[in-house]
Scaffold this motif. Structure first.
Motif, mmCIF file in Angstrom:
data_model
loop_
_atom_site.group_PDB
_atom_site.id
_atom_site.type_symbol
_atom_site.label_atom_id
_atom_site.label_comp_id
_atom_site.label_asym_id
_atom_site.label_seq_id
_atom_site.Cartn_x
_atom_site.Cartn_y
_atom_site.Cartn_z
ATOM 1 N N GLU A 180 0.823 -1.206 0.000
ATOM 2 C CA GLU A 180 0.000 0.000 0.000
ATOM 3 C C GLU A 180 0.860 1.261 0.000
ATOM 4 O O GLU A 180 0.632 2.181 -0.786
ATOM 5 C CB GLU A 180 -0.928 -0.015 1.216
ATOM 6 C CG GLU A 180 -1.894 1.151 1.190
ATOM 7 C CD GLU A 180 -2.950 1.038 2.272
ATOM 8 O OE1 GLU A 180 -3.406 -0.088 2.538
ATOM 9 O OE2 GLU A 180 -3.309 2.080 2.855
ATOM 10 N N ALA A 183 2.362 1.818 -3.347
ATOM 11 C CA ALA A 183 1.424 2.424 -4.300
ATOM 12 C C ALA A 183 1.282 3.917 -4.011
ATOM 13 O O ALA A 183 1.182 4.737 -4.917
ATOM 14 C CB ALA A 183 0.070 1.726 -4.204
ATOM 15 N N ARG A 188 3.962 1.921 -9.615
ATOM 16 C CA ARG A 188 2.843 1.253 -10.294
ATOM 17 C C ARG A 188 2.952 -0.248 -10.042
ATOM 18 O O ARG A 188 3.828 -0.920 -10.611
ATOM 19 C CB ARG A 188 2.888 1.521 -11.790
ATOM 20 C CG ARG A 188 3.013 2.997 -12.102
ATOM 21 C CD ARG A 188 1.838 3.451 -12.924
ATOM 22 N NE ARG A 188 2.116 4.768 -13.471
ATOM 23 C CZ ARG A 188 1.182 5.721 -13.553
ATOM 24 N NH1 ARG A 188 -0.047 5.484 -13.150
ATOM 25 N NH2 ARG A 188 1.481 6.897 -14.054
ATOM 26 N N ASP A 190 1.178 -2.796 -10.884
ATOM 27 C CA ASP A 190 1.031 -3.655 -12.070
ATOM 28 C C ASP A 190 2.366 -3.870 -12.764
ATOM 29 O O ASP A 190 2.719 -4.972 -13.162
ATOM 30 C CB ASP A 190 0.099 -2.986 -13.086
ATOM 31 C CG ASP A 190 -1.330 -3.430 -12.871
ATOM 32 O OD1 ASP A 190 -1.510 -4.449 -12.178
ATOM 33 O OD2 ASP A 190 -2.234 -2.764 -13.390
ATOM 34 N N GLY B 55 -7.021 6.985 -3.822
ATOM 35 C CA GLY B 55 -7.198 6.032 -4.921
ATOM 36 C C GLY B 55 -7.043 4.581 -4.536
ATOM 37 O O GLY B 55 -7.131 3.701 -5.391
ATOM 38 N N ILE B 56 -6.780 4.293 -3.241
ATOM 39 C CA ILE B 56 -6.656 2.883 -2.845
ATOM 40 C C ILE B 56 -8.037 2.226 -2.889
ATOM 41 O O ILE B 56 -8.178 1.077 -3.282
ATOM 42 C CB ILE B 56 -6.030 2.785 -1.445
ATOM 43 C CG1 ILE B 56 -4.589 3.295 -1.503
ATOM 44 C CG2 ILE B 56 -6.070 1.350 -0.925
ATOM 45 C CD1 ILE B 56 -3.964 3.516 -0.154
ATOM 46 N N LYS B 58 -12.134 2.613 -4.243
ATOM 47 C CA LYS B 58 -12.941 3.296 -5.258
ATOM 48 C C LYS B 58 -14.341 3.545 -4.685
ATOM 49 O O LYS B 58 -14.985 2.609 -4.209
ATOM 50 C CB LYS B 58 -13.084 2.428 -6.519
ATOM 51 C CG LYS B 58 -11.793 1.764 -6.985
ATOM 52 C CD LYS B 58 -10.879 2.712 -7.734
ATOM 53 C CE LYS B 58 -9.570 2.038 -8.097
ATOM 54 N NZ LYS B 58 -8.392 2.914 -7.906
ATOM 55 N N ASP B 75 -5.991 5.489 -10.186
ATOM 56 C CA ASP B 75 -5.197 4.642 -9.291
ATOM 57 C C ASP B 75 -4.226 5.509 -8.489
ATOM 58 O O ASP B 75 -3.952 6.665 -8.838
ATOM 59 C CB ASP B 75 -4.490 3.532 -10.067
ATOM 60 C CG ASP B 75 -3.438 4.060 -10.994
ATOM 61 O OD1 ASP B 75 -2.426 4.559 -10.488
ATOM 62 O OD2 ASP B 75 -3.642 3.983 -12.221
#
Lengths: 290, 239, 377
Positions: A180, A183, A188, A190, B55-56, B58, B75
């Motif tokens: 977390e 992010a 990113r 992904d 953005g964690i 929605k 995101d």
């Protein structure tokens, strides 16, 4: 040198050779586990594919050995990227049970694809090295073994430096330790997943391509490699890079010395016995995740 | 009164977790240069509000706008690049990475040449972090970890900082230090949205405040007025 | 609709066909692995019997009728092999069975043979206990590992000019039975055993075991391994600087081993029941036809197929009838001269009297350098 010391030295050399390979394979597995939280049971198949693709390039397409090795790794990495993009990216939030089943299915798929493409025959990659063994005071090795050891050791160092020192390596470790907050600083996730999967596959494929010179590769090889890699990763600590390196070398040496000085039927049992001991007394592994 | 620029606004934001409605029609605004506090009991949904902004999470319905542009559903990577930094609850440091690596990664989205200078500025504010720049974050004390988390958030050069319970688990003297620090951030021109269970600290620092109860905003007003409100006093200031 | 009718018509005619032709041919059932782990070798066996049945039929078949093969895939899986055998006996009414490669599958098929009173011959399954069960319908036309050991052990020291023997074998029934039965025979020939080491089916490299064997300073190493491990084993032995002769049961004289191992196969001895370089008119004719039709050299599995098919057909001819009980009785009196010399069955239906071969790979060809006879147990 006395005979006893020569034999000990030979066992140690064998252990380091195999240990480096174990370490390289386990580094990839531990990275995929740590970053993506996926126990990748298809990891050994990347090793197998690395070996087969290298064999195909050298033997059947007549490519130069030293050009074929990196190309084989690149081909397997391309496949890994496609798999990550089409399968694992969609499973980011899936529970581990789901991803584990998916990787088991993937390993069966890849093994059978290799069987269809290349048949069940074991294949050795032809190498340009002279096959005549080298002797140092009665300790034997071959140019190919030395090459394998040098390449695997170099890749371990390169992998380690990439993870410790580069921006992307640091981002991976951060993702690993707390997804977390990674992010939240703009990493990113992904993309980190894609890098981790590709990087893990690359290390396994490199091991397969290099070792394929003296350990024949066949479609079923992947299963055994996956098993060994899991032993190393559990031994070293799930998700620890240092643990994967030390654990790989330890398992290689333990197998070599164990088989050398105990009945050889016990060789495989040694690794599993070590895992049971570690799980009993240090369930987090020898090293914490880093 | 001088009309400030609207920085952040949440309009009718609702969020479900499973079938439970965690946020219920939340609307709030933060203007440029303000320090706004969001107070409420444990479990009221304060952390959820911040996680939705960054953005964690929605939102199910409703809009979130930052500088006039809708950002709900984007995101976290995109949102931090717009200039919103989130200093998360429980600090969420990376235990096996060094102090310096935290600050470097705090500037992950930047590729300008001022990162080192900014890092020096953080070290000036928190000299203890400079002393321990090579130390692993997991070995720092709670207060030092909080400083590190704040430093990491500031390294992205945000225009809006979201703080989630920065005083949690800290010794009283450390709570004061962190409080001063947050006020300083606002004074240097950044905008702050502060979530706190320690309402007296939050209201002392804030310009305005919102009270969140079980996912709903129940009260809003200038911080001073809140302190004087007997309801707030009884419920959150322990008096 | 027309297509459907056609399909139905074909299906019905196929279903009826066995009944219609039951009087006109002699049916022999084959259960071999055509898929699964040993599919490659199983297919060689199947292709060999097909080729040989065509030859026999061209010469008039048996009992004045054509021989008809009915082949089912057992996949080296006991359950699948049992189903296959049941189908062959009950649906196809075969008069005898050939099969089933893997010893565990053969053990399972033996029960089917006994239940339906149909004779079964294996040319491949060597697990010792198969002939110890006293199953009157089961015959084994191949030597077991202890029998090979007894035949070869006494000649090995002289043939290899070696005194000190080290064992390095697969850690399974086969490898362990080898290490239990060979030493006595080798010692009787003047040899001595200096190391007993094992490796696992899952092993990919054998460096530790080889180092250990090397430390015992042997004059020759006795091995048991299938193709994949044989390739890696012989390469790695040479790579660790061990130059003594290697002699093994298993893949050591097969084309696929020799091709894959390359230079490492040179100078390797094989202990085999059949090798394509046997010098005899019957074998030379077989090899010539095999190379022409199947484009490779016959392996020991092709040799086994040749033996068992001819032994079965010979017994049917002597029985003079397709009654399985009479064929079984005729099998007991087998006195067959084939690729590997004379074969008879003892009271437990274990073959004996046949020749076994010590082969030596030279320039990629496994030459016969020594022979021995399987003694009556």
């Amino acid at each position: 040198m006395s005979a006893t010391i020569t034999i000990l030295a030979q066992h140690l050399l064998n252990g380091v050779l195999i240990g480096c390979a174990y370490a390289l394979i386990a580094m990839g597995l531990t990275m995929i586990f740590g970053v993506m939280n996926i126990a990748n049971f298809a990891h050994g198949e990347f090793y197998m594919l690395g070996g087969f693709v290298a064999f195909y390039l050298v033997s059947l397409m007549g490519l130069d050995y030293f050009a074929a090795l990196p190309l084989a790794v690149a081909i397997v990495v391309a496949l890994a990227i496609v798999l990550q993009h089409s399968i694992f990216r969609r499973l980011r939030e899936a529970p581990m049970m789901t991803t584990t089943l998916v990787t088991i299915g993937l390993s069966i798929l890849l093994e059978n694809a290799a069987l269809l493409l290349w048949g069940p025959q074991p294949q050795s990659i032809p190498t340009p090295f002279p096959t005549k063994p080298l002797s140092f005071f009665g300790v034997y090795t071959t140019p190919l073994y030395l090459f394998c050891m040098a390449v695997t050791a170099a890749l371990i160092v390169v992998g380690h430096v990439l993870i410790r020192r580069t921006r992307m390596g640091k981002a991976m470790r951060a993702t690993f330790q707390n997804k977390e907050s990674a992010a939240l600083v703009g990493i990113r996730i992904d993309r980190i997943y894609a890098y981790a999967f590709a990087f893990g596959a690359a290390l396994a494929a490199a091991a397969g391509a290099v070792l394929g010179g003296f350990i024949p590769v066949e479609p079923a090889t992947g299963g055994i490699i996956t098993l060994k890699a899991f032993v190393v990763v559990i031994l070293g600590g799930m998700g620890s890079f240092v643990g994967a390196i030390v654990g790989g070398l330890l398992l290689g040496l333990a197998e070599a010395l164990g088989a050398g000085y105990m009945p050889t039927g016990w060789k495989d049992a040694i690794g599993f016995f070590a895992v049971i001991l570690v799980l009993l007394f240090r369930p987090e592994g020898l090293f914490k995740r880093v | 009164m001088h009309r400030r620029l609207r920085m952040l606004s949440l309009a009718n934001v609702t969020l479900h977790r499973g079938r439970t409605r965690v946020l219920d029609d939340v609307s709030l605004v933060v203007d440029e240069g303000e320090l706004v506090a969001l107070i409420g009991a444990n479990g009221a949904g304060k952390t959820t509000v911040l996680r939705t902004i960054s953005g964690i999470l929605k939102p199910s319905t409703g809009t979130i706008t930052f500088r006039g542009k809708p950002i709900q559903g984007a995101d976290p990577g995109a949102i931090v690049r717009l200039g919103i930094a989130h200093c998360p609850e429980e600090r969420k440091i990376w235990p096996d990475m060094s102090v310096q690596e935290h600050l470097e990664l705090g500037a992950f989205i930047r590729n300008d040449g001022d990162v080192d200078a900014d890092m020096e500025r953080i070290f000036e504010t928190f000299p203890v972090l400079k002393e321990r720049r090579e130390q692993l974050a997991g070995t720092l004390s709670g207060g030092q970890q909080q400083m590190l988390a704040i430093g990491r958030a500031l390294m992205s050069r945000p225009s809006l900082v979201l703080f989630d319970e920065p005083s949690l688990g800290l010794a009283p003297i450390m709570v004061e230090t962190i409080g001063t620090m947050i006020a300083g951030i606002r004074d240097r021109g950044a905008t702050v949205l502060l979530v706190e269970q320690n309402a007296s600290l939050a209201l002392r620092l804030a310009d305005r405040a919102y009270v969140l109860e079980t996912g709903r905003i129940t009260l809003t007003g200038p911080a001073q007025a809140m302190i004087e409100n007997p309801e707030v006093h009884r419920a959150y200031l322990g008096g | 609709m027309r297509t459907l009718k056609l399909v139905l018509a074909v299906a019905v005619s196929l279903a009826v066909a066995p009944l219609a032709t039951a009087q006109e041919t002699v049916r022999i059932g084959v259960v071999q692995p055509m898929t699964g782990p040993v599919a490659y070798d199983g297919n060689i066996y199947v292709n060999t019997v097909k080729m040989l049945v065509d030859d026999l039929n061209a010469k008039g078949g048996v009992l004045g009728k054509k021989i008809e093969l009915v082949i089912e895939d057992g996949a080296c899986n006991p359950a699948q092999s049992v189903n296959a055998a049941e189908k062959l006996v009950v649906r196809d009414k075969v008069v005898g069975l050939l099969g089933a490669f893997c010893s565990t599958s053969t053990a399972a098929v033996m029960e089917v043979a006994k239940k339906h009173k149909v004779p079964l011959i294996t040319g491949i399954s060597t697990a010792a206990q198969l002939t110890e069960q006293g199953n009157p319908y089961f015959f084994r036309a191949v030597a077991t590992t202890p029998m090979l050991g007894n035949a070869f052990g006494p000649v090995l020291p002289k043939a290899l000019n070696a005194k000190r023997f080290a064992f390095l074998t697969l850690n399974d029934d086969w490898g362990r039975s080898m290490q239990a039965s060979y030493p006595k025979a080798i010692e009787s020939g003047g040899g001595q055993i200096v190391a007993n080491e094992f490796f696992q089916q899952s092993d990919l490299q054998f460096l530790s075991q080889i180092t250990k064997v090397k430390a015992a300073n042997p004059d020759a190493i006795v091995l048991a391994a299938n193709t994949q491990q044989a390739v890696a084993l012989s390469k790695q032995i040479r790579e660790l600087g061990v130059t003594v002769p290697l002699v093994g049961e298993g893949a050591w004289s097969s084309d696929s081993y020799i091709k894959l191992a390359g230079p490492a196969a040179e100078g390797v001895y094989g202990l085999v029941e059949y090798v394509y370089t046997i010098k005899s008119p019957i074998n030379e004719a077989f090899v010539k036809e095999f190379q022409a039709k199947l484009k490779e050299n016959p392996s020991k599995f092709a040799g086994a197929a040749h033996n068992v098919l001819h032994i079965m057909v010979d017994a049917i001819g002597r029985a003079g009838t397709t009654d399985p009980e009479k064929i079984r009785a005729a099998l007991e009196k087998t006195d067959y001269n084939g690729l590997v010399g004379n074969i008879k069955f003892d009271a437990k239906h274990q073959a004996y009297g046949q020749t076994v071969y010590l082969s030596l790979v030279k320039n990629g060809v496994p030459d016969v350098v020594e022979t021995a006879k399987i003694a009556k147990p």
